[in-house]
Design a protein around this motif. Structure first.
Motif, PDB file in Angstrom:
ATOM      1  N   MET A  73      12.714   5.896 -13.453  1.00 19.55           N
ATOM      2  CA  MET A  73      13.305   4.716 -12.808  1.00 19.55           C
ATOM      3  C   MET A  73      12.421   4.239 -11.657  1.00 19.55           C
ATOM      4  N   ILE A  74      11.847   5.185 -10.909  1.00 20.06           N
ATOM      5  CA  ILE A  74      10.977   4.808  -9.786  1.00 20.06           C
ATOM      6  C   ILE A  74       9.748   4.085 -10.301  1.00 20.06           C
ATOM      7  N   LEU A  75       9.061   4.646 -11.288  1.00 20.28           N
ATOM      8  CA  LEU A  75       7.845   3.999 -11.783  1.00 20.28           C
ATOM      9  C   LEU A  75       8.162   2.716 -12.535  1.00 20.28           C
ATOM     10  N   GLY A  76       9.308   2.666 -13.207  1.00 22.94           N
ATOM     11  CA  GLY A  76       9.684   1.413 -13.850  1.00 22.94           C
ATOM     12  C   GLY A  76       9.886   0.312 -12.834  1.00 22.94           C
ATOM     13  N   ALA A  77      10.586   0.630 -11.744  1.00 30.56           N
ATOM     14  CA  ALA A  77      10.803  -0.363 -10.691  1.00 30.56           C
ATOM     15  C   ALA A  77       9.486  -0.799 -10.071  1.00 30.56           C
ATOM     16  N   LEU A  78       8.603   0.161  -9.798  1.00 34.37           N
ATOM     17  CA  LEU A  78       7.317  -0.188  -9.189  1.00 34.37           C
ATOM     18  C   LEU A  78       6.406  -0.915 -10.172  1.00 34.37           C
ATOM     19  N   GLY A  79       6.560  -0.651 -11.462  1.00 28.27           N
ATOM     20  CA  GLY A  79       5.808  -1.415 -12.455  1.00 28.27           C
ATOM     21  C   GLY A  79       6.161  -2.890 -12.414  1.00 28.27           C
ATOM     22  N   ASN A  80       7.431  -3.188 -12.169  1.00 31.98           N
ATOM     23  CA  ASN A  80       7.836  -4.590 -12.043  1.00 31.98           C
ATOM     24  C   ASN A  80       7.381  -5.200 -10.723  1.00 31.98           C
ATOM     25  N   VAL A  81       7.441  -4.422  -9.638  1.00 34.09           N
ATOM     26  CA  VAL A  81       7.088  -4.966  -8.316  1.00 34.09           C
ATOM     27  C   VAL A  81       5.574  -5.090  -8.145  1.00 34.09           C
ATOM     28  N   GLN A 138       0.824  -1.197   0.000  1.00 31.19           N
ATOM     29  CA  GLN A 138       0.000   0.000   0.000  1.00 31.19           C
ATOM     30  C   GLN A 138       0.867   1.259   0.000  1.00 31.19           C
ATOM     31  N   GLU A 139       1.960   1.195   0.754  1.00 28.51           N
ATOM     32  CA  GLU A 139       2.893   2.310   0.778  1.00 28.51           C
ATOM     33  C   GLU A 139       3.544   2.493  -0.594  1.00 28.51           C
ATOM     34  N   LEU A 140       3.961   1.409  -1.210  1.00 30.63           N
ATOM     35  CA  LEU A 140       4.549   1.492  -2.541  1.00 30.63           C
ATOM     36  C   LEU A 140       3.564   2.060  -3.549  1.00 30.63           C
ATOM     37  N   ARG A 141       2.313   1.686  -3.421  1.00 30.32           N
ATOM     38  CA  ARG A 141       1.293   2.204  -4.340  1.00 30.32           C
ATOM     39  C   ARG A 141       1.092   3.710  -4.136  1.00 30.32           C
ATOM     40  N   ARG A 142       1.114   4.146  -2.878  1.00 34.06           N
ATOM     41  CA  ARG A 142       0.993   5.588  -2.621  1.00 34.06           C
ATOM     42  C   ARG A 142       2.165   6.336  -3.235  1.00 34.06           C
ATOM     43  N   TRP A 143       3.375   5.807  -3.056  1.00 31.81           N
ATOM     44  CA  TRP A 143       4.540   6.441  -3.651  1.00 31.81           C
ATOM     45  C   TRP A 143       4.433   6.462  -5.175  1.00 31.81           C
ATOM     46  N   LEU A 198       6.965   7.259 -21.491  1.00 34.16           N
ATOM     47  CA  LEU A 198       6.207   6.180 -22.135  1.00 34.16           C
ATOM     48  C   LEU A 198       6.174   4.925 -21.261  1.00 34.16           C
ATOM     49  N   TRP A 199       7.335   4.479 -20.752  1.00 29.35           N
ATOM     50  CA  TRP A 199       7.291   3.256 -19.944  1.00 29.35           C
ATOM     51  C   TRP A 199       6.617   3.516 -18.597  1.00 29.35           C
ATOM     52  N   SER A 200       6.685   4.734 -18.095  1.00 31.85           N
ATOM     53  CA  SER A 200       5.994   5.042 -16.847  1.00 31.85           C
ATOM     54  C   SER A 200       4.484   5.046 -17.036  1.00 31.85           C
ATOM     55  N   THR A 201       4.033   5.448 -18.219  1.00 34.52           N
ATOM     56  CA  THR A 201       2.598   5.390 -18.514  1.00 34.52           C
ATOM     57  C   THR A 201       2.113   3.954 -18.503  1.00 34.52           C
ATOM     58  N   VAL A 202       2.892   3.056 -19.094  1.00 30.35           N
ATOM     59  CA  VAL A 202       2.542   1.635 -19.058  1.00 30.35           C
ATOM     60  C   VAL A 202       2.533   1.127 -17.621  1.00 30.35           C
ATOM     61  N   ALA A 203       3.537   1.496 -16.840  1.00 31.17           N
ATOM     62  CA  ALA A 203       3.599   1.058 -15.444  1.00 31.17           C
ATOM     63  C   ALA A 203       2.414   1.591 -14.655  1.00 31.17           C
ATOM     64  N   ALA A 204       2.079   2.869 -14.852  1.00 30.61           N
ATOM     65  CA  ALA A 204       0.946   3.460 -14.135  1.00 30.61           C
ATOM     66  C   ALA A 204      -0.355   2.736 -14.468  1.00 30.61           C
ATOM     67  N   ARG A 205      -0.507   2.341 -15.732  1.00 36.22           N
ATOM     68  CA  ARG A 205      -1.690   1.576 -16.134  1.00 36.22           C
ATOM     69  C   ARG A 205      -1.732   0.217 -15.452  1.00 36.22           C
ATOM     70  N   ASP A 206      -0.614  -0.490 -15.449  1.00 42.18           N
ATOM     71  CA  ASP A 206      -0.607  -1.848 -14.918  1.00 42.18           C
ATOM     72  C   ASP A 206      -0.671  -1.868 -13.395  1.00 42.18           C
ATOM     73  N   ILE A 207      -0.225  -0.808 -12.756  1.00 45.89           N
ATOM     74  CA  ILE A 207      -0.381  -0.696 -11.303  1.00 45.89           C
ATOM     75  C   ILE A 207      -1.824  -0.356 -10.950  1.00 45.89           C
ATOM     76  N   GLY A 208      -2.551   0.248 -11.899  1.00 42.46           N
ATOM     77  CA  GLY A 208      -3.937   0.621 -11.663  1.00 42.46           C
ATOM     78  C   GLY A 208      -4.128   2.082 -11.321  1.00 42.46           C
ATOM     79  N   LEU A 209      -3.145   2.915 -11.648  1.00 46.00           N
ATOM     80  CA  LEU A 209      -3.252   4.338 -11.342  1.00 46.00           C
ATOM     81  C   LEU A 209      -4.059   5.085 -12.388  1.00 46.00           C
ATOM     82  N   ILE A 210      -4.046   4.614 -13.638  1.00 46.31           N
ATOM     83  CA  ILE A 210      -4.830   5.219 -14.715  1.00 46.31           C
ATOM     84  C   ILE A 210      -5.487   4.096 -15.508  1.00 46.31           C
ATOM     85  N   SER A 211      -6.491   4.454 -16.273  1.00 46.55           N
ATOM     86  CA  SER A 211      -7.225   3.452 -17.052  1.00 46.55           C
ATOM     87  C   SER A 211      -6.457   3.090 -18.314  1.00 46.55           C
TER      88      SER A 211
END
Length: 531
Positions: free
Chosen positions: A490-498, A52-57, A102-115
């Protein structure tokens, strides 16, 4: 103004003296296969509260990209101030910045931050703009600096008026191409647009096949100017991609180290069939252990093994009882940024799988024990007191005089065996500077330690704002209150993988990447370990 730091690594051609030789098996050509399960330990070591903390970050980090990105072009600024006021956008961007968005947009989508719809619309706008931007047409490569509000190539920096001599960067185009390879797999409706840009890019234009005298595979140059630059810019005329074409003006230095962020361009060029596979094994793991190289940070130890007919000195540097292949400056992003895309730990368990955890542990030990900062994670970033600087763990970098981990620039010099006596083997460290993106990169290898470290940086050092973690913070309490596209990426890329089910690995490591790169790197054995 932030400028990219380029380490002009030596191009000398001394051969490594073999200590022992082992011959690797021939390169296999098996099926592409899946990327495999996530690195072990992450799920076990992170609690629901941690996630939950990682998602907030992640959500706050994504807010910085929303603020940095121009609404009409879909291009992100290089940086923005800590209050996220769009008026403080830098006024310039680069291929790496655009790729990071671009890769952060993909990560944000897969984490569920955007549609999915929002992600697709954002990326489509960016790709449409890119299709109309000026590039070096023969190579298909993009220039280093553009206006994020118009997409125009810049010939002077906004505000200062400093003249820009348009440059085509190897590593920046490598990150941009990696982002296109993510997009083409992540969003089928945009595959044709992304592939069209990628198809135009030819990494052979960067690759000097004769860099090592023609006896060994070559190296990439740092990049080239299309027009002859001023005399103070060291350059070498040539044209590797089209010998009959107009001359280009290459940097005098090559990228000759394996453990560097620049290996992304090697991976991409090899995967696309534009750079020979053998070039991977032409790169230095360390320089040789002879006194001719005693200017380096420390004398390596290791052995020589043979891969694809090339003798490779598998040297390592020591940090206490840890022995690892060093980077140029000892920073985390050199070690781990390519690992965001290529699942190096899983594909190369005897090389990268051994090295990455050791590098992370060296950062932890340095920050907590040796220097006593109380925090860890060191990479190039904004200087909390102004400007930009390269931070790292000096002793695990090949460069003899840094990157340093503190404001004072404390240099550790332990000497080079019997060849050179050390002048400062056990220094006192000053005001350390930690960079949050470095800790995010380390999550796969030290999840519990990374989350605890980041929580302390937020709660105790206060290095946090509306766009997530500020770019860096001195442990005395002064933060660099701004956000950089590259570091946020780099932060969103890492969180996209986690958090996003190994998102960047899944999308990048398909097709030709898995078919070519996986067996290529999987055969190697570093000398890394705990001794």
């Amino acid at each position: 103004m932030r400028k990219r730091l380029v380490a002009a690594v030596t191009g000398a051609l001394l051969a490594a003296a073999p200590a022992a030789v082992a011959t690797a098996a021939p390169l296999p050509t098996g099926p592409t296969g899946p990327t495999g399960p996530a690195p072990s330990g992450i799920n076990a070591d992170l609690t629901r509260a941690d996630r939950q903390e990682l998602r907030r970050w992640a959500a706050d980090t994504w807010a910085s990209f929303e603020a940095m990105t121009d609404e009409t072009t879909g291009l992100p600024a290089d940086n923005i101030e800590g209050d996220l006021d769009p008026a403080t956008r830098s006024g310039y961007t680069s291929p790496t910045n655009i790729g990071a968005y671009l890769w952060s947009t993909v990560a944000a989508r897969d984490i569920g931050l955007i549609s999915r719809t929002e992600a697709r619309e954002r990326m489509a706008l960016t790709l449409d703009t890119l299709a109309g931007m000026e590039r070096h047409e023969p190579s298909g490569m993009f220039y280093n600096w553009y206006d994020e509000a118009t997409g125009a190539k810049l010939v002077e920096f906004p505000g200062s008026g400093e003249v820009i001599h348009p440059f085509v960067s190897t590593v920046d185009n490598g990150w941009f191409a990696a982002a296109l390879m993510v997009v083409r797999s992540a969003e089928p409706r945009l595959r044709a647009q992304a592939q069209d840009l990628l198809d135009g890019m030819n990494f052979a234009f960067f690759h000097n096949q004769d860099a090592r005298g023609g006896d060994l595979p070559g190296w990439n140059r740092g990049g080239f100017w299309v027009d002859e630059p001023p005399a103070e810019q060291c350059n070498v005329p040539g044209n590797y991609g089209d010998p009959a074409g107009a001359p280009l003006y290459y940097t005098c230095h090559h990228y000759d180290l394996l453990n560097s962020e620049t290996r992304i361009a090697v991976y991409v060029g090899i995967a696309l069939g534009q750079i020979p596979q053998e070039a991977y094994y032409s790169l230095w793991r360390t320089f040789p252990d002879t006194c001719d190289w005693d200017w380096a940070e420390q004398q390596p130890i290791g052995t020589t093994r043979s891969y694809l007919g090339i003798d490779v000195y598998e040297g390592t540097f020591a940090y206490e009882d840890l022995h690892m292949v060093p980077t140029w400056g000892g920073s985390m992003f050199e070690e781990l940024m390519p690992d965001l895309f290529v699942p190096e730990q899983r594909w190369a368990p005897d090389s990268w799988g051994a090295n990455h955890p050791l590098a992370v542990q060296a950062h932890i030990r340095h920050g907590l024990d040796e220097a006593g900062y109380g925090y860890w994670g060191f990479s190039p970033a904004s200087n909390p007191f102004g400007g930009y600087n390269a931070y790292g763990v000096d002793v695990i970098g090949m460069q003899s005089d840094g990157y340093f981990s503190d404001i004072e620039g404390t240099d550790v010099d332990g000497g080079f065996g019997d060849c050179r006596e050390g002048t400062n083997p056990e220094p006192e460290f000053g005001d350390g500077v930690v960079t949050p993106h470095a800790a995010f990169l380390a999550i796969p290898y030290a999840p519990r330690e990374a989350v605890d470290n980041l929580a302390g940086i937020e709660d105790e050092l206060g290095a946090y704002g509306p766009g997530g973690f500020y770019d860096s913070v001195a442990v005395s309490g002064t933060a660099a209150e701004r956000y950089l596209s590259l570091d946020q990426g780099m932060i969103l890329g890492a969180l996209g993988n986690v958090l996003g089910h190994d998102a960047l690995h899944r999308y990048f490591a398909r097709g030709e990447v898995a078919h070519v790169i996986r067996p290529l790197i999987g055969m190697e054995e570093f000398s890394s370990g705990v001794f």
